[in-house]
Write a protein that holds these residues in place. Structure first.
Motif, short mmCIF file in Angstrom:
data_model
loop_
_atom_site.label_atom_id
_atom_site.label_comp_id
_atom_site.label_asym_id
_atom_site.label_seq_id
_atom_site.Cartn_x
_atom_site.Cartn_y
_atom_site.Cartn_z
N LYS A 147 46.72 43.19 29.59
CA LYS A 147 45.31 42.36 29.59
C LYS A 147 44.83 42.81 31.49
O LYS A 147 45.86 42.87 32.27
N THR A 148 43.67 43.86 31.40
CA THR A 148 43.22 44.07 32.71
C THR A 148 41.88 44.83 32.70
O THR A 148 42.01 46.08 31.72
N ILE A 149 40.92 44.53 33.52
CA ILE A 149 39.59 45.71 33.22
C ILE A 149 39.86 46.86 34.00
O ILE A 149 39.59 47.34 33.48
N ASP A 150 41.35 46.86 34.57
CA ASP A 150 41.37 48.32 35.60
C ASP A 150 42.28 49.10 35.10
O ASP A 150 41.90 50.32 34.88
N ASN A 151 42.51 48.82 33.56
CA ASN A 151 43.04 50.12 32.81
C ASN A 151 44.40 50.31 33.44
O ASN A 151 44.77 51.90 33.19
N SER A 170 44.91 32.45 36.95
CA SER A 170 45.15 31.44 38.39
C SER A 170 46.15 32.75 38.51
O SER A 170 46.79 33.35 37.04
N ARG A 171 46.59 33.18 40.11
CA ARG A 171 47.58 33.80 40.71
C ARG A 171 48.51 33.46 40.54
O ARG A 171 49.62 34.22 41.39
N THR A 172 49.19 32.32 40.48
CA THR A 172 50.09 31.45 40.59
C THR A 172 51.37 31.85 40.18
O THR A 172 51.56 32.71 39.27
N GLY A 211 30.73 44.27 41.61
CA GLY A 211 31.89 43.10 41.49
C GLY A 211 32.36 42.64 39.83
O GLY A 211 32.11 43.50 39.13
N HIS A 212 32.29 41.03 39.78
CA HIS A 212 32.96 40.83 39.31
C HIS A 212 31.94 40.41 37.70
O HIS A 212 32.21 39.69 37.18
N THR A 213 30.56 41.22 38.17
CA THR A 213 29.41 41.41 36.99
C THR A 213 30.30 41.92 35.58
O THR A 213 30.26 41.66 34.16
N GLN A 214 31.43 43.11 35.94
CA GLN A 214 32.55 44.00 35.58
C GLN A 214 33.28 43.04 34.55
O GLN A 214 33.95 43.20 33.73
N ARG A 215 33.53 41.94 35.26
CA ARG A 215 34.20 41.26 34.38
C ARG A 215 33.44 39.85 33.24
O ARG A 215 35.12 39.38 32.36
N GLY A 216 32.61 39.71 33.56
CA GLY A 216 31.49 38.43 33.03
C GLY A 216 31.47 38.46 32.10
O GLY A 216 31.18 40.04 31.54
N ALA A 256 35.32 53.68 43.49
CA ALA A 256 36.41 52.29 43.32
C ALA A 256 36.32 51.94 44.66
O ALA A 256 36.83 52.34 45.64
N GLU A 257 36.43 50.64 44.56
CA GLU A 257 36.58 49.60 45.11
C GLU A 257 38.15 50.15 46.30
O GLU A 257 37.57 49.73 47.31
N GLY A 258 38.76 50.76 46.26
CA GLY A 258 40.05 50.82 46.50
C GLY A 258 39.84 52.56 47.06
O GLY A 258 41.56 52.36 47.38
N ARG A 293 38.64 45.88 52.85
CA ARG A 293 38.07 44.82 51.81
C ARG A 293 37.15 45.43 50.89
O ARG A 293 36.10 45.60 49.80
N LEU A 294 37.01 44.27 49.61
CA LEU A 294 36.13 44.55 48.21
C LEU A 294 34.60 44.19 48.57
O LEU A 294 34.16 43.25 49.60
N GLY A 295 34.37 45.39 48.22
CA GLY A 295 32.61 45.34 48.91
C GLY A 295 32.96 45.82 50.03
O GLY A 295 30.88 46.23 50.30
N VAL A 319 32.00 50.06 42.28
CA VAL A 319 33.04 48.92 40.99
C VAL A 319 34.26 49.00 41.22
O VAL A 319 35.15 48.52 42.12
N MET A 320 34.87 48.14 40.20
CA MET A 320 36.07 47.50 40.83
C MET A 320 37.33 48.48 40.30
O MET A 320 37.10 49.61 39.86
N GLY A 321 38.38 48.89 41.03
CA GLY A 321 39.93 49.13 40.79
C GLY A 321 40.15 49.46 41.97
O GLY A 321 40.13 50.21 42.79
N ARG A 322 41.52 48.49 42.13
CA ARG A 322 41.76 48.84 43.98
C ARG A 322 42.81 49.70 43.84
O ARG A 322 42.93 50.09 44.82
N HIS A 323 43.56 49.50 42.75
CA HIS A 323 44.85 50.93 42.69
C HIS A 323 44.31 51.88 42.15
O HIS A 323 45.28 53.14 42.13
#
Ligand code: F6P
Length: 341
Positions: free
Chosen positions: A124-128, A71-73, A270-275, A220-222, A244-246, A168-172
């Motif tokens: 850990k992060t797929i974004d590296n 979670s992101r708590t 999207g999330h296929t990159q993380r699964g 990249a999404e960002g 926004r994402l996507g 692809v993913m990568g916000r920052h």
């Protein structure tokens, strides 16, 4: 010694490999006991725990996701959160924590360790995009998934004489876009670090069509357009001020269709990159991180994070990992020869 383990933030292929290595070495070599905390910092905050020992980690090495949940708590955003965590660790007899996570999870770990919680971090992060380590596990898997998608998209783009924009993913940071774009032979790679110029992309796309070639654009999404060059149609931005994402891939595809008269399609990975299952490299890296993290616990070297430097696993202060994001340098981007900023 009783050690708590948690995984926080977005899930990432290789998390289970870390958990397995931590537990196997901790039990086998040091005779430690373990306790799993569920769903990131929510676990110690709300005292949600699970059994964690050799039976629980059997067979999980190739499994994606995390057996502990995530979670992101953020306990620092909860009234009395830190005190509750300290109480729950004490009531469970937990002496030390291994926190596996990205920028946010390790940011919490950094602050908690300054408040005398004994914690060792695993990046850990797929974004590296975490500082202090050359690579994070999950990144290689994401790049391989994106590369396979790009390979497949080349043939359908060619058949229909279309432009294909792959988001692809990568916000920052644009690491996934840069690596998969190079590996997949993309014609244009757009990253958050360098605002793009739509005019330059249009020129390039048109030149590719003149030689009968259907261009693939990886974004990249960002990524954002250069100010004053192109007004976004979709004004909806996320809390980071990015489209926004996507959203960005679709908008580029629409804009290119309008400006070039060629058909365009956007594909959001999207999330296929993380699964799914981690690559061999990610299993190797995650396992080594886990082995070194529990060794750091055994040495009493808290407030540290394990990190990859070259081919060595080293320890770095947690604060170093979260101080600054690791982004694509102008030199690396220039090297790819796909400059559109
Ligand atoms: O930080 C990892 C990441 O996968 C980013 O690349 C992406 O922007 C984000 O997480 C997506 O988050 P969520 O799973 O909450 O949609």
């Amino acid at each position: 010694m009783r050690v708590g383990v948690l995984t926080g933030g977005g899930d990432c292929p290789g998390l289970n490999a870390v958990i397995r290595a931590v537990v196997r070495k901790g039990v086998g070599e040091y005779g430690y006991e373990f306790l799993g905390f569920r769903d990131g910092w929510k676990g110690p905050l709300e005292n949600v725990t699970c059994e964690l020992g050799i039976p629980q980690v059997r067979g999980i090495l190739p499994r994606g996701g995390t057996i502990l949940g995530s979670s992101r708590t953020n306990p620092f955003k909860v009234e009395g959160g830190v005190e509750r965590i300290k109480e729950n660790l004490a009531s469970n007899g937990v002496d030390a924590l291994v926190a596996i996570g990205g920028e946010d999870t390790l940011g919490v770990a950094t602050k908690l360790s300054e408040l005398d919680v004994k914690v060792v971090g695993v990046p850990k992060t797929i974004d590296n995009d975490l500082g202090a380590t050359d690579f994070t596990f999950g990144f290689d898997t994401a790049v391989n998934i994106a590369t396979e998608a790009i390979d497949r998209l080349h043939t359908t783009a060619e058949s229909h004489h279309r432009i294909v924009v792959v988001e692809v993913m990568g916000r920052h940071a644009g690491w996934i876009a840069l690596h998969s774009g190079l590996a997949g032979g993309a014609n244009v790679i757009l990253i958050p670090e360098v605002p793009f110029d739509i005019e330059k992309i249009v020129e390039h796309v048109e030149s590719r069509f003149r030689t009968n070639y259907s261009p693939i654009i990886v974004v990249a999404e960002g990524a954002t357009p250069k100010e004053g060059t192109y007004a976004l149609h979709n004004e909806e931005l996320d809390s980071f001020g990015h489209v926004r994402l996507g959203g960005v891939g679709d908008m580029i595809a629409q804009e290119l269709e309008k400006r070039t008269g060629k058909e365009a399609r956007a594909v959001v990975l999207g999330h296929t990159q993380r699964g799914g299952t981690p690559t061999a490299f990610d299993r190797w890296l995650a396992t080594r991180f886990g082995l070194h993290a529990i060794e750091a616990v055994h040495d009493g070297d808290f407030g540290q994070m394990v990190a990859l430097r070259g081919t060595d696993i080293v320890r770095a202060p947690l604060a170093e990992a979260t101080r600054e994001l690791k982004v694509v340098t102008p030199e690396l981007y220039a090297e790819a020869g796909v400059l559109f900023g």
